[in-house]
Design a protein around this motif. Structure first.
Motif: not given
Length: 522
Positions: A410-411, A122, A383, A37-38, A381, A33-34, A415-416
């Motif tokens: 942001n995430t 991450s 962020e 998404e981010r 994780y 996701p980092n 998803v988080l």
């Protein structure tokens, strides 16, 4: 110069589209996701001598330092088509989680340029999950160090043996490889369409054009001996403030920043190599230029950065640097803006001035423990969290945005919560945290995490005791705070969480600009 105005515009967009496409391939191919998404990643295209031709609109702290990565690779004598990897901050990197791939693009049997992507992984090992440990005293505690190397299966296997999430890292590295390959395809496609000689000369013209435009714009801002000092709130080891001092001289179209007077390298990890300091200065310069000036290596020619060897912003191996890349870089930008404001140059009030870095990690167990078929797996994780931006003359500051040196997203909550043992108890703007002024500062954010499993957390943040400053009579923004189960934490700290523990992050607001209107007391 051989290109006319139309040609410059066409070729500038052509090169930029290659870089943007590289970034899209990376984002849409990544697993974590980092990155997915981010969008904590960056892409750029370089010429054969190591100057940036074009970049995607990604992360300033990445992009401003990538030329040093290419220089480190070029020192190894790359052959056409070879692929390199590095993350060493003292050999062209920024901090260890930022892994850079550099591809030597083959054109007509020679190295015609370089496609480069940098992405924040991450976890890259170290003493704590997430590889951003508050209180690290040496770089060795922050993860595995990869000097510039040809990326082979053996090098990748060695890297993955030193991380907590090898499958995720393998997938993200594959996405980076695909992005580098797309950059090579894009440059060769331009060579096929226009001819390699034309493409090569166009790149040179664009670099010269950006330099000329940058020097012209800076020449209209002639100023000397503009000084300012701002502070970091400790380093995770010692709590005392650390000074960042700058002197700015803008003469003959050159923007020179000198860091004499800045604190010596810290015991903790807020140090940064000079490449990161240069990235922050370059970001400030870019904000002073007309929007239509291409962002490439030509702009860098109008920027000069000096700092005493071994100081906080020109640290030497083996100083720890994880927070320097994310927090010190933004404080450098803030301090340079302060100096410009002191010289009457129209810049905004200070924004939140921190990336509010939060890292979580731990072990998960699945299966039936009574049958003995439990499978344990590591997870990590990372962020950053948005906050208030400073107001400027004529406009209030936006709320809930990431700082300039980050420029990430942001995430999403969905998803988080789907991928990690975390629950978001609350997430929204922090009303009234922006500084009052004729134009108000933007509001910060409240983001509240509940742990659903045992885990470790690390917080690297700023503006917990020094508020973002207002400008021209505007009032300061609210300070940020981090609380664990209601108890305030220091700016930089590592903690253990048990199920049910709640970590609440309240990010700073931006400073206001101009004296408040009568009756506006916030």
């Amino acid at each position: 110069m051989t290109l006319d105005a139309v040609g410059l515009e066409v070729m500038g967009h052509a090169f930029a589209s290659v870089a943007e496409e590289m970034g899209l391939v990376l984002i849409h191919s990544a697993v974590s996701p980092n990155i997915r998404e981010r969008r904590d990643c960056s892409a750029a295209l370089f010429d054969a001598v190591g100057e940036m031709i074009a970049q995607a609109a990604h992360i300033p702290v990445h992009l401003g330092a990538l030329h040093e990565s290419v220089a480190a690779v070029r020192a190894l004598g790359p052959g056409p088509g070879e692929l390199f990897i590095l993350n060493d901050p003292y050999s062209g990197g920024s901090h260890l989680p930022d892994i850079t791939l550099v591809g030597a693009i083959e054109v007509d049997g020679t190295v015609g340029g370089y496609s480069v992507v940098r992405a924040h992984h991450s976890d890259v090992g170290g003493v704590q999950a997430g590889s951003m440990p508050a209180g690290a005293r040496e770089i060795f505690a922050e993860g595995v160090i990869v000097p510039p190397l040809r990326l082979t299966a053996e090098v990748e296997r060695l890297l993955l043996a030193n991380v907590r999430t090898p499958e995720t890292r393998r997938a993200d590295l594959a996405a980076q490889r695909a992005a580098v390959a797309r950059g090579a395809e894009g440059l060769r496609a331009l060579a096929t369409r226009y001819g390699w000689v034309v493409v090569r000369e166009a790149a040179t013209d664009l670099l010269d054009y950006a330099e000329r435009r940058a020097r012209e714009a800076l020449g209209r801002l002639t100023a000397t001996a503009l000084t300012a000092t701002d502070w970091l709130e400790g380093d995770g080891v010692d709590d005392a403030d650390l000074a960042i001092s700058v002197r700015v001289d803008i003469t003959d179209g050159v923007f020179h920043v000198d860091f004499t007077g800045t604190a010596p390298a810290a015991r903790g990890n807020v140090n940064c190599p000079l490449a990161v300091a240069r990235s922050a200065v370059l970001f400030v310069v870019r904000t002073l230029l007309p929007e239509d000036v291409p962002t490439n290596g030509g702009v860098s020619r109008a920027v000069r950065v000096t700092a005493p060897p071994g100081c906080l912003v020109n640290a030497h191996f083996p100083s720890a640097v994880a927070a320097g890349n994310v927090e010190t870089s933004q404080r450098i930008a803030d301090t340079v803006f302060l100096a410009l404001a002191a010289g009457g140059i129209g810049v905004p009030a200070q924004g939140q001035g921190t990336m509010n870095n939060v890292t979580f990690g731990g072990q998960l167990a699945t299966g039936n423990a009574q049958r003995g078929d439990v499978v344990a797996g590591g997870w990590t994780y990372y962020e950053t969290i948005g906050g208030g931006q400073g107001a400027s003359r004529g406009a209030s500051g936006p709320s809930g945005v990431h700082v300039g040196m980050s420029n990430t997203r942001n995430t999403p909550i969905e998803v988080l919560e789907m991928e990690y043992p975390l629950r978001l108890k609350s997430y929204g703007l922090r009303p009234g945290s922006g500084g009052v002024g004729k134009w108000r500062g933007g509001d910060g954010v409240v983001r509240e995490f509940e742990a659903l499993a045992p885990m470790e957390a690390s917080i690297l943040a700023e503006r917990r005791r020094h508020a973002p400053r207002g400008a021209a009579g505007g009032r300061d923004g609210a300070r940020g705070c981090t609380l664990l189960n209601g108890t305030p934490l220091t700016s930089k700290v590592s903690v253990s969480l048990e199920p049910g523990d709640v970590l609440r992050v309240e990010t700073p607001g931006g400073g206001g600009w101009g004296k408040p209107e009568r009756g506006d007391n916030g």
